[in-house]
Design an enzyme around this catalytic site. Structure first.
Site, PDB file in Angstrom:
ATOM      1  N   LYS A  78     -15.847  76.513   0.191  1.00  0.00           N
ATOM      2  CA  LYS A  78     -16.065  75.275  -0.515  1.00  0.00           C
ATOM      3  C   LYS A  78     -14.489  74.502  -0.263  1.00  0.00           C
ATOM      4  CE  LYS A  78     -18.615  73.535  -3.628  1.00  0.00           C
ATOM      5  NZ  LYS A  78     -20.173  73.635  -3.909  1.00  0.00           N
ATOM      6  N   ASP A  95     -21.367  67.611  -2.533  1.00  0.00           N
ATOM      7  CA  ASP A  95     -21.295  68.178  -3.848  1.00  0.00           C
ATOM      8  C   ASP A  95     -20.984  66.896  -4.847  1.00  0.00           C
ATOM      9  OD1 ASP A  95     -21.188  71.189  -5.601  1.00  0.00           O
ATOM     10  OD2 ASP A  95     -19.642  69.929  -6.231  1.00  0.00           O
TER      11      ASP A  95
END
Ligand code: NDP
Ligand code: 2IT
Length: 447
Positions: free
Chosen positions: A129, A169
């Protein structure tokens, strides 16, 4: 209260000691360890080979300076992160978040979750991430472009279809992904489509990727309802958030015959008993980059700034905004309002105490790493299409997504049953995902 197995306590203590101040990361680790007592009791090798300790330590953590010049000619400095958590199942894969609240611990919690989520999909993707404390909401298009170019100028050296493949995201949507990919292409002088997912349909993106997280969450919730002979038809639903995940969750609920009566942003929530007008919501959020308040004003609907969206009675609740947005008070309100299913579209939106309130009251609870895996799964389908220089139809791609979500539900439900916790999707998801990752790590030696 945690029910952490005594064999796992020293592992968690070491995570706390080694990662001070990273509360969200601690929370994500504890939630997984809580589910693994029976697994390690049955399979001693996991403990002997210290595979859990290895999984809790990211393979690589990259932190970098992101300098850029704003519209007034002033220099701005942000911080960029990429946590490459685990590549045992495939290249690091996971989104990038731009939000002022992003810290290293935030990216670590998201990366840790991603490892297990990606394992549940059954597809060949590892977990990672990235993010930055940059706030795109307060910036012009030109500023966002310059920021993305600077961010990618550092990050590009770590990426590649066989290394690390980012996507969107919170705060990273089609606009940001375009700027990021454009800069990657320029620096490398290569059109490596499968280096980034969530691309535009006209330049290597996949049908259904935009819709996939929200649709997938609703497919998963529908499977959960199916276990108690229910469906979305005629159900009243509350969806928190009003971003990418929330919008397409609302769309699929409506397609399946449910009524979404409330949605929100960080400033407040709107309630409309007759159902949210999705076309208007899309226009305000996706085109105008506006707020839920504007939606409520245009619809003359009830808009609340000083309460909790979970006080709106519903049968199904889909938290689709951000971490820890559903606390024990919210959970109790949901139970009192007649809620029977909660499925997480966001990552870790329900606090551990709230999960216990829901499960204690018999509410079926679908954790994000299972329920929202449709987004990353469709990213993997985008990579497949890129690798074969092909593009599939909407119908075919959606069929693949639906089958993947059914498979994840089956894996979670089956594993929960196997470990003596039928209906406990938290245990099912964590145990099934952990074993897939751990077995691959054992096979590859001490890595
Ligand atoms: P967006 O940026 O499109 O939308 C985020 C939404 O959540 C907005 O309504 C935003 O409101 C709200 N929100 C964000 N931060 C906060 C906060 N600190 N407090 C209150 N509300 C907040 O993001 P996505 O829809 O893509 O992501 C939503 C969630 O889903 C995140 O948890 C993300 O990690 C998760 N997720 C996303 C996937 C994807 O494919 N995009 C895949 C799987 C999970 P506001 O505008 O006021 O900030
Ligand atoms: O949390 C997530 O799964 C995402 N933000 C999507 C990741 C991806 O690579 O598509």
């Amino acid at each position: 209260m945690s029910r952490l197995d005594s064999a796992l306590e020293p592992i968690y203590a070491q995570v706390l000691q080694r990662n001070p101040g990273e509360d969200e990361f601690h929370q994500a680790v504890l939630e997984v360890l809580d589910s693994l007592g029976a697994v390690v009791a049955k399979h001693k090798t996991y403990m002997d080979a210290r595979v859990i300790e290895r999984i809790c330590e990211p393979e690589r953590q990259i932190i970098f300076r992101v300098p850029w010049v704003d519209d007034r000619g002033e220099v701005q400095i942000n911080r960029g992160f990429r946590v490459e958590f685990n590549s045992v199942l495939g290249p690091f894969k996971g989104g990038i978040r731009f939000h002022p609240s992003v810290l290293l611990g935030t990216v670590k919690f998201l990366g840790f979750e991603q490892v297990f989520k990606n394992a549940l999909t059954g597809l060949p993707i590892g977990g990672g991430k990235g993010g930055s404390d940059f706030d795109p909401k307060s910036r012009t298009d030109g500023e966002v472009m310059r920021f993305c170019q600077s961010f990618m100028t550092e990050l590009y050296r770590h990426l590649g279809e066989y290394r690390d493949v980012p996507a969107g995201d919170i705060g990273v949507g089609p606009r940001e992904l375009g700027y990021l990919f454009g800069q990657y292409k320029r620096i490398t002088n290569r059109y490596e489509s499968a280096t980034l997912t969530g691309k535009g349909i006209g330049w290597g993106g996949s049908q259904v990727r935009k819709e996939a997280t929200g649709y997938g969450t609703v497919y998963f919730a529908n499977e959960m309802l199916g276990t108690v002979n229910g469906s979305f038809d005629g159900k009243t639903v509350v969806v928190s958030g009003s971003g990418n995940v929330a919008i397409y969750a609302i769309e699929k609920v409506q397609e399946l015959g449910g009524t979404v009566v409330a949605c929100s942003d960080s400033a407040g929530y709107v309630v409309e008993e007759s159902g949210i007008d999705l076309e208007l919501l899309k226009e305000i959020k996706e085109v105008r980059r506006g707020r839920v308040r504007e939606y409520a004003e245009e619809r003359r609907a009830k808009y609340v700034t000083d309460g909790s969206i979970w006080n709106v009675p519903c049968q199904v609740a889909l938290p689709c905004a951000t971490q820890n947005e559903l606390d024990p008070d919210g959970a109790r309100a949901l139970v009192a309002g007649g809620c029977v299913v909660v499925a997480e579209g966001a990552n870790m939106p329900t606090t551990p105490d709230a999960v216990r309130v829901l499960q204690g009251a018999g509410v079926l609870f679908g954790p994000g790493k299972a329920a929202n895996a449709g987004g990353v799964a469709t990213s993997a389908l985008e990579m497949q299409q890129n690798a074969s220089r092909d593009s599939w139809t909407f119908e075919y791609t959606e069929g693949r997504l639906a089958a993947i979500m059914r498979g994840i539900h089956e894996r979670c439900a089956g594993t929960a049953e196997e470990y003596g916790e039928p209906g406990n999707y938290v245990v099912g998801a964590n145990a099934a995902a952990f074993m897939r990752v751990a077995d691959a790590m054992l096979a590859m030696g001490v890595i």
